[in-house]
Write an enzyme that holds these catalytic residues in place. Structure first.
Site, PDB file in Angstrom:
ATOM      1  N   ASP A   1      -2.262   9.770  -3.623  1.00  0.00           N
ATOM      2  CA  ASP A   1      -1.019   9.363  -3.096  1.00  0.00           C
ATOM      3  C   ASP A   1      -0.005  10.574  -3.264  1.00  0.00           C
ATOM      4  O   ASP A   1      -0.446  11.482  -3.826  1.00  0.00           O
ATOM      5  CB  ASP A   1      -0.702   8.072  -3.970  1.00  0.00           C
ATOM      6  CG  ASP A   1      -1.212   6.820  -3.621  1.00  0.00           C
ATOM      7  OD1 ASP A   1      -2.158   6.889  -2.659  1.00  0.00           O
ATOM      8  OD2 ASP A   1      -0.804   5.831  -3.933  1.00  0.00           O
TER       9      ASP A   1
ATOM     10  N   HIS B   1       4.218   3.329  -0.954  1.00  0.00           N
ATOM     11  CA  HIS B   1       4.690   4.087  -2.479  1.00  0.00           C
ATOM     12  C   HIS B   1       4.809   2.644  -3.396  1.00  0.00           C
ATOM     13  O   HIS B   1       5.643   1.871  -2.875  1.00  0.00           O
ATOM     14  CB  HIS B   1       5.778   4.844  -2.328  1.00  0.00           C
ATOM     15  CG  HIS B   1       6.267   5.632  -3.357  1.00  0.00           C
ATOM     16  ND1 HIS B   1       5.276   6.496  -3.987  1.00  0.00           N
ATOM     17  CD2 HIS B   1       7.308   5.964  -4.064  1.00  0.00           C
ATOM     18  CE1 HIS B   1       5.971   7.245  -5.006  1.00  0.00           C
ATOM     19  NE2 HIS B   1       7.107   6.786  -5.031  1.00  0.00           N
TER      20      HIS B   1
END
Length: 245
Positions: free
Chosen positions: A7, A127
């Site tokens: 990520d 996110h």
């Protein structure tokens, strides 16, 4: 297959560089790219140079740090982030007064990803997993994106019955319109080697995503270790793009 995803690609220089190190070493197969962040432009260039499999890491919770996000978009993000971070239950609620802000944030980030990567995102995740909040789902802001990240998979006893039931309902809803993996796990906690072994073995018979953050010293060390490579054995390690092939 086992998809090892990192990520926050493009969030800042150190995040991008540490992730790229793991990609080039074959320990990370795909990345989730942030836009309107301080290293988004360079990260996109590196992705093209090194053929990095990148999807959009939709950001609804953290302030933009790049120069291209205008004041109105930053204001939208502040309002949405304030709502989503106000309570652990906020993501389950629909906020009618924020529908325009949610839509503008999603559309702007998809457009910026297209500008940076020369294509629409074939995959979206979020996110802090905020792409699964009720406003995003109810407003259809994930569009016709081929692949969307599901909820984390938890074993019986890890979360309440309601928590697991709600997550399962959301995942079934996602699967009707998008391709999702069979399972999603965080690489944490790193010290639970038995759990990691179970995840890897599960990938022999199912499509599994392992979420990582190589910017963290401990995660990067594990990913690059000989022990981790040995543990993977002959499990099929794949890019997220291969999920639809």
């Amino acid at each position: 297959m086992l998809i090892i995803n990192a990520d926050d690609w493009g969030r800042d220089r150190i995040t991008t560089d540490r992730t790229l190190e793991c990609v080039l070493a074959g320990r990370v197969t795909s990345v989730s790219a942030m836009v309107f962040m301080e290293d988004s432009e360079r990260a996109a260039t590196l992705a093209r140079e090194h053929d990095v499999d990148a999807g959009l890491h939709l950001n609804l919770t953290t302030a933009f740090t790049g120069a291209r996000a205008d004041a109105s978009l930053a204001k939208d993000l502040k309002r949405v982030s304030g709502f989503l971070r106000a309570s652990s239950l906020a993501r389950l609620l629909f906020h009618p007064a924020l529908t325009t802000a949610f839509r503008r944030l999603a559309e702007a980030q998809v457009a910026e990803f297209r500008r940076l990567y020369g294509r629409a995102p074939a995959r979206i995740d979020g996110h802090h997993h905020a792409h699964l909040c009720t406003n995003v789902l109810a407003q259809g802001l994930l569009g016709d994106t081929a692949i969307v990240r599901r909820n984390f998979t938890f074993e019986r006893g890890e979360k309440s019955w309601f928590n697991r039931a709600y997550r399962g309902w959301v995942d079934r809803r996602l699967a009707r319109r998008h391709r999702v993996t069979d399972y999603l796990f965080s690489i944490l906690p790193l010290e639970d080697t038995a759990r990691l072994e179970r995840i890897i073995q599960l990938a022999r018979t199912a499509d599994v995503e392992l979420e990582t953050h190589p910017v963290e010293d401990a995660e990067r060390t594990l990913l690059l270790s000989d022990a981790f490579r040995a543990r993977l054995g002959d499990v099929r390690i794949a890019r997220y793009a291969q999920l639809v092939s």
